[in-house]
Structure formats: C-alpha cells, structure tokens
Design a protein around this motif. Structure first.
Motif, PDB file in Angstrom:
ATOM      1  N   THR A 283     -11.941   7.296  -2.045  1.00 52.61           N
ATOM      2  CA  THR A 283     -11.298   5.979  -2.120  1.00 52.61           C
ATOM      3  C   THR A 283     -10.399   5.851  -3.346  1.00 52.61           C
ATOM      4  N   SER A 284     -10.506   6.793  -4.281  1.00 49.20           N
ATOM      5  CA  SER A 284      -9.671   6.738  -5.487  1.00 49.20           C
ATOM      6  C   SER A 284      -8.341   7.462  -5.309  1.00 49.20           C
ATOM      7  N   CYS A 286      -4.731   8.666  -4.893  1.00 52.71           N
ATOM      8  CA  CYS A 286      -3.443   8.020  -5.149  1.00 52.71           C
ATOM      9  C   CYS A 286      -2.434   9.062  -5.625  1.00 52.71           C
ATOM     10  N   LEU A 359      -5.184   5.389   5.068  1.00 57.18           N
ATOM     11  CA  LEU A 359      -4.603   5.188   3.743  1.00 57.18           C
ATOM     12  C   LEU A 359      -4.297   6.519   3.063  1.00 57.18           C
ATOM     13  N   PRO A 417      -1.092   0.782   5.676  1.00 55.30           N
ATOM     14  CA  PRO A 417      -2.078  -0.065   4.986  1.00 55.30           C
ATOM     15  C   PRO A 417      -1.494  -0.668   3.712  1.00 55.30           C
ATOM     16  N   GLU A 418      -1.790  -1.918   3.468  1.00 55.65           N
ATOM     17  CA  GLU A 418      -1.222  -2.649   2.341  1.00 55.65           C
ATOM     18  C   GLU A 418      -1.543  -1.989   1.005  1.00 55.65           C
ATOM     19  N   ASP A 419      -2.700  -1.350   0.915  1.00 54.42           N
ATOM     20  CA  ASP A 419      -3.099  -0.734  -0.352  1.00 54.42           C
ATOM     21  C   ASP A 419      -2.186   0.396  -0.802  1.00 54.42           C
ATOM     22  N   ILE A 420      -1.308   0.861   0.078  1.00 58.52           N
ATOM     23  CA  ILE A 420      -0.388   1.939  -0.297  1.00 58.52           C
ATOM     24  C   ILE A 420       0.466   1.521  -1.488  1.00 58.52           C
ATOM     25  N   ARG A 421       0.754   0.241  -1.623  1.00 58.71           N
ATOM     26  CA  ARG A 421       1.623  -0.232  -2.704  1.00 58.71           C
ATOM     27  C   ARG A 421       0.948  -0.150  -4.072  1.00 58.71           C
ATOM     28  N   GLU A 422      -0.367  -0.084  -4.065  1.00 58.28           N
ATOM     29  CA  GLU A 422      -1.089   0.063  -5.321  1.00 58.28           C
ATOM     30  C   GLU A 422      -1.261   1.527  -5.718  1.00 58.28           C
ATOM     31  N   ARG A 423      -0.996   2.432  -4.784  1.00 55.76           N
ATOM     32  CA  ARG A 423      -1.286   3.847  -5.003  1.00 55.76           C
ATOM     33  C   ARG A 423      -0.028   4.713  -5.030  1.00 55.76           C
TER      34      ARG A 423
END
Length: 556
Positions: A283-284, A286, A359, A417-423
């Motif tokens: 999950t980490s 990136c 993701l 997935p929206e979390d792509i922008r944080e990674r």
C-alpha cells in the motif's frame, strides 16, 4: 543506377537539426544522396509528399522478438492469438499470427505497419544465439540484432573476482563475435545465479557476494561497463538492474548508476526500477522518478529506455527468473522457467495491467510518463515498452498521443484511482512533446545510443528508411497508420498494407582481442560446457545479410 525523389515533405530529422522544414529527399541504391546538380529537370520516379510529415524509420532498441523464451511465450498464449486479428497470406505477405507475441513474419509486418524499420532483441544467451539468429532471419523488413547476456556468466564472475581485466575483455570479445551479438547485456547481475543455486533466493543488495563466486553485483556492473568502454563497443553496457518490480527499488537503481563510476551505461525499462515504498507494504507503493531523473540529468554517461506499460493482457518474458517467480507468487498464473547452463535463465508468465482499477498499475503507468516528461534531454530517454513486458510494441502510438496532448493525458488519468495523484507528480506536468521530440525518442536518440551512424536520420549516407505520416490532430491515429513506409528506398507499406517483402540486415560487433587468451577460453569452455568449443561459434556466412558494426565509441 536509378534515382528517386520524395518531394516537398515536411521533414523532422533531429540528428541533422531539421525541424519541420519542407525539403526534398533523394534516394539511390537504398541510401540518401545529395540533390543532383539540376533538380528542376529531374524526370525520374517522384513521390509528392506535400503536406505530409516525414521522419526516419522508427527504431525499437529494447524488445523481445526472438529466442527460446519468445517461442515459449507463443506456445503459452494461444488464447491471445485466437483473439487477435489474423494476418492472411497475400500477394506480398506470408500468413501469421498476432497477439502480444506475434509470429516471426507478423512481427516484421506489424513493426513496419507503424513505421518502424529496426528492432533490437534485448536478451539472448550465447548458447541460444544460433536459434535466435534463425528466428531473426525469418523476420522480414526489419534490420535487427541482439544483446548478449553476461551478468550471470560463470567465466565473467570468476575473472572479475580475480580482477583479470585482460581475460575478461578477451572473453567478452570472443563471445560477441562468436555468437554475433551486438553488446554486453546484464540482467539482475549475480541475482539470477544465486536464485538458481540457493533455495530460489535472489540477491537484494548491490554489495552482497554471489555464492560460490565471491563477486558482488556492483563489481559485475562496474567491471562489464569498463569492458564495454575498453572494447569501444558502439553501444554501452545494457543494464537490467537488481530488484526489478519491488517497492523501494529506486535505491538499487541509483546505486547501480553510481557503480558505473563514469563509464557509459544504458539502463533498460527504467519504469520498472523507479519505485518508492516499503517492499513489505504494497500500500506504500509510489513513484520515485524525480529522484532518479535528477541524477540522470546531471550524468551524461547514462541513457535510459522507459519500458512503459499499456492497459490489457500481455506477457512477461525476461532473463530475470526471480522476478518471474515473484509475479507467479502474486497472480498464480501459469509460469515457464528455463535454465541456460553457465550463462543465464529465463521466465515467462502472462500478466494483465489494469490501471483504471489497480492503483499499483496506475502508478506504473504514471511513472513511465513521468520519465518522458521530466527528462530535460530527450536524447537520453528512449521510447520502449520492453515488448511484450509492458505491452506490445504496436501500442506506441497511444503513448505518443499521451505525450503530445496534455488534455488527453488528463482524461486518461481521470479514469484511474484518485490516490494516484498522491503517489505521482504526473497530474502537475504540463509539458507536451513536439513532433521533433517524438522523432528524437523514437528515431534519432536510439540510433545515437546504439552507435548506428546510418540509422535514425535522413542525411546524406543514411539508409533510406523513411516513414511518412498524414498529419492528424489525433496523434494516435496519425502514428498508427503511416501513409507510406520505405525500407532501403523500397516502398514496403502503403496505407497500412504491406507492399514489398524483403529481409533486412543483422547487426553484430566483433571487437579485437589478444588471441593468446583463446586457448584459455577453449580449455575452460571444454571443461565446463555440455557442448564443444568448436560447435559454439557462428560463422558470418551462416547469417544472410550479416553486417559488422565497427567498434569505436560513438563520438556524437
């Protein structure tokens, strides 16, 4: 001798600084020649390219199109062939099968149909070289060659341990000439040998010794990079780093770059080596692209190809068997692996990329685009998908469209997935590639990095490998279907249809070496291999249209 002309094309030829200029090209005996003294009176064969985009033929410098692992992949994926458009026999073509690992004839046709005229297979063991050459000879239109695997070779590791540079250089020279390979390839240096010998565990650290050899991956990289430079190979050592695909592997990649110590080095499919995160915590996961780009931007001895991924089913095939096992443990899919005595091993396994739902796949997709968009110098970053590992080569037009159109890129990104922008920083990158830059990363740069003086440009003396596109706003559609493709001045594709059936050159190198080491190599070979030394070497006359590329470091 007949002369032909391509008239009034809008030419993109970065190697000669030509950026969208309307010019004529003159062709004779398969090469570009100077304009005749009285061009206005020319009455020979002319193609009017007014309004069309003209580029050199494309070059894929890292793909997998020949050898036993490719055949294993074909056998393992009949379902992919059944679902692919068939290639029927015609007046100009043989029949073939498609899918992500096309048949030999289909490979040549499909490359040519998107404007590519040269392709280099990225990983062949010396023991399998004869078979690989037979497949390449069966692949039409393309000029081609392959890189030879050295990074887990027993002779190499033994003589690196003994710090015997002369023996090492002589062996590499002899093997390149004997197998008719192009340059030195390293895959998971030392890690594959450890995996084969010790409970299926691979080396994780660059300074961990290879069991039974007492040499480290760092020493293998540094030593073989030095050999490539001393032999003045046209292309540097070609490196597939340790820890491919593992979260946090960017540190291994950076350490590998540093281990070159100023020697030339090309890092392959760098997307797969640019991951941040904890290997024990998926999950980490990136991107670490920026950290590596910062180093490459300031070290001109390093070049990279990207190895981008495309959504959909494909096939992983690699000399990095530990990575294949890692994939198998994740997806439990069918898996093939094979050992090549004293030299290497390989692994083949079907995979699927689903960046719209996964993701991790989304981050992988974004990392590749980051490499293209963050690199300051497009001459040192080259378009590849590590075919078929990241996806089939015929998906390159989609990547070109993503690079040239930010709005299309953002639309694609919005489906993930929206979390792509944080990674990943991809959403913040506004750069758009020009046609000139696309010509660099798909033509001029790979030719320069490979040290091929007559490829990747349209100057006098170049092979007349020419691709002509009809301009379209949708760049994917534009690059998917060239209007015309010429190979050595002959029309081979028109409107997506093969027009001419011919076979291209096979490139190899034959560095000079001190013949006094030959008995030592022979004795070692006959003591350790299951075949005789005299049966290993491939004579030049056994390879139709074999062409030696002279050693002498590229000075461009």
């Amino acid at each position: 001798m007949s002369v032909s002309r391509i008239k009034n094309g809008t030419i993109y030829d970065p190697a000669n600084g030509v950026n969208g200029e309307v010019r004529d090209l003159w062709i004779q005996d398969g090469k570009i020649i100077p304009a005749p003294p009285n061009p206005d009176t020319f009455s020979g064969k002319t193609l009017d390219a007014t309004g069309y985009v003209v580029m050199p033929g494309g070059i894929d410098m890292h793909c997998h199109i020949a050898g036993p692992k490719v055949n294993a992949g074909r056998k393992m994926t009949p379902e992919m062939k059944r679902n692919a458009p068939p290639i029927f026999r015609s007046e100009h073509t043989r029949s073939g099968t498609g899918g992500v690992v096309p048949s030999t004839f289909a490979t040549g046709y499909l490359f040519a149909s998107i404007g590519y005229t040269t392709a280099m297979d990225a990983a062949i063991p010396g023991l399998h070289a004869r078979h690989a050459h037979e497949e390449l000879q069966d692949t039409p239109i393309l000029d081609k060659g392959f890189y030879l695997l050295f990074g887990n070779n027993h002779f190499v590791m033994k003589h690196l341990r003994n710090q015997d540079e002369k023996a090492l250089d002589s062996y590499c020279s002899w093997l390149l000439e004997s197998a008719k390979g192009y340059t030195i390839k390293i895959v998971n240096p030392g890690g594959v040998e450890d995996w084969k010998q010790i409970s299926r565990k691979s080396i994780k650290e660059l300074d961990s010794p290879v069991q039974n050899f007492g040499v480290t991956p760092r020493q293998i990289v540094r030593g073989l990079a030095g050999t490539a430079d001393r032999l003045q190979l046209p292309h540097s050592v070609h490196i597939h780093c340790n820890n491919l695909g593992i979260p946090g592997n960017w540190e291994t990649t950076l350490n590998t770059m540093e281990s070159l110590e100023g020697h030339r080095g090309h890092l392959a499919h760098v997307q797969f080596h640019s991951y941040d995160g904890d290997p024990n915590d998926p999950t980490s996961f990136c991107s670490a692209t920026q950290k590596l780009v910062d180093y490459v931007n300031t070290h001109e001895n390093i070049t990279v190809d990207v190895g981008h991924i495309n959504p959909g089913l494909t096939l992983s095939m690699t000399g990095d068997t530990p990575f294949s096992q890692f994939l198998h443990n994740i997806n439990r899919n069918k898996w093939y692996t094979a050992d090549c005595e004293l030299e290497s091993s390989c692994g083949v396994i079907p995979i699927e990329y689903r960046p719209q739902r996964s993701l991790i796949n989304a981050v992988q997709w974004a990392i590749a685009l980051e490499w293209y968009l963050l690199m300051e110098d497009p001459w040192r970053v080259i378009m590849t998908s590590d075919h078929p590992n990241g996806g089939a080569f015929y998906h390159y037009p989609e990547i070109i469209y993503l690079l040239m159109d930010r709005s299309f890129r953002q639309e694609f990104l919005s489906q993930m997935p929206e979390d792509i922008r944080e990674r990943s920083v991809l959403a913040d990158l506004e750069r758009e590639y020009s046609l000139y830059e696309i010509a660099i990363i798909t033509r001029a740069a790979p030719a320069r990095v490979l040290g091929m003086k007559d490829k990747g440009h349209l100057g006098v003396g170049a092979h007349a490998d020419i691709t002509i596109y009809a301009p379209q706003q949708n760049r994917q559609e534009m690059f998917e279907r060239p209007r015309w493709v010429f190979k050595d001045g002959q029309l081979v594709v028109a409107d997506g249809e093969i027009q001419e059936h011919q076979f291209g050159r096979t490139y190899y190198t034959a560095p000079e070496f001190d013949q006094e080491f030959l008995p030592h190599i022979k004795n070692w070979f006959d003591e350790n291999y299951s075949i005789r030394f005299r049966n290993y070497q491939i004579a030049k006359q056994e390879i139709p249209q074999a062409e030696e590329v002279t050693c002498g470091m590229n000075s461009d």
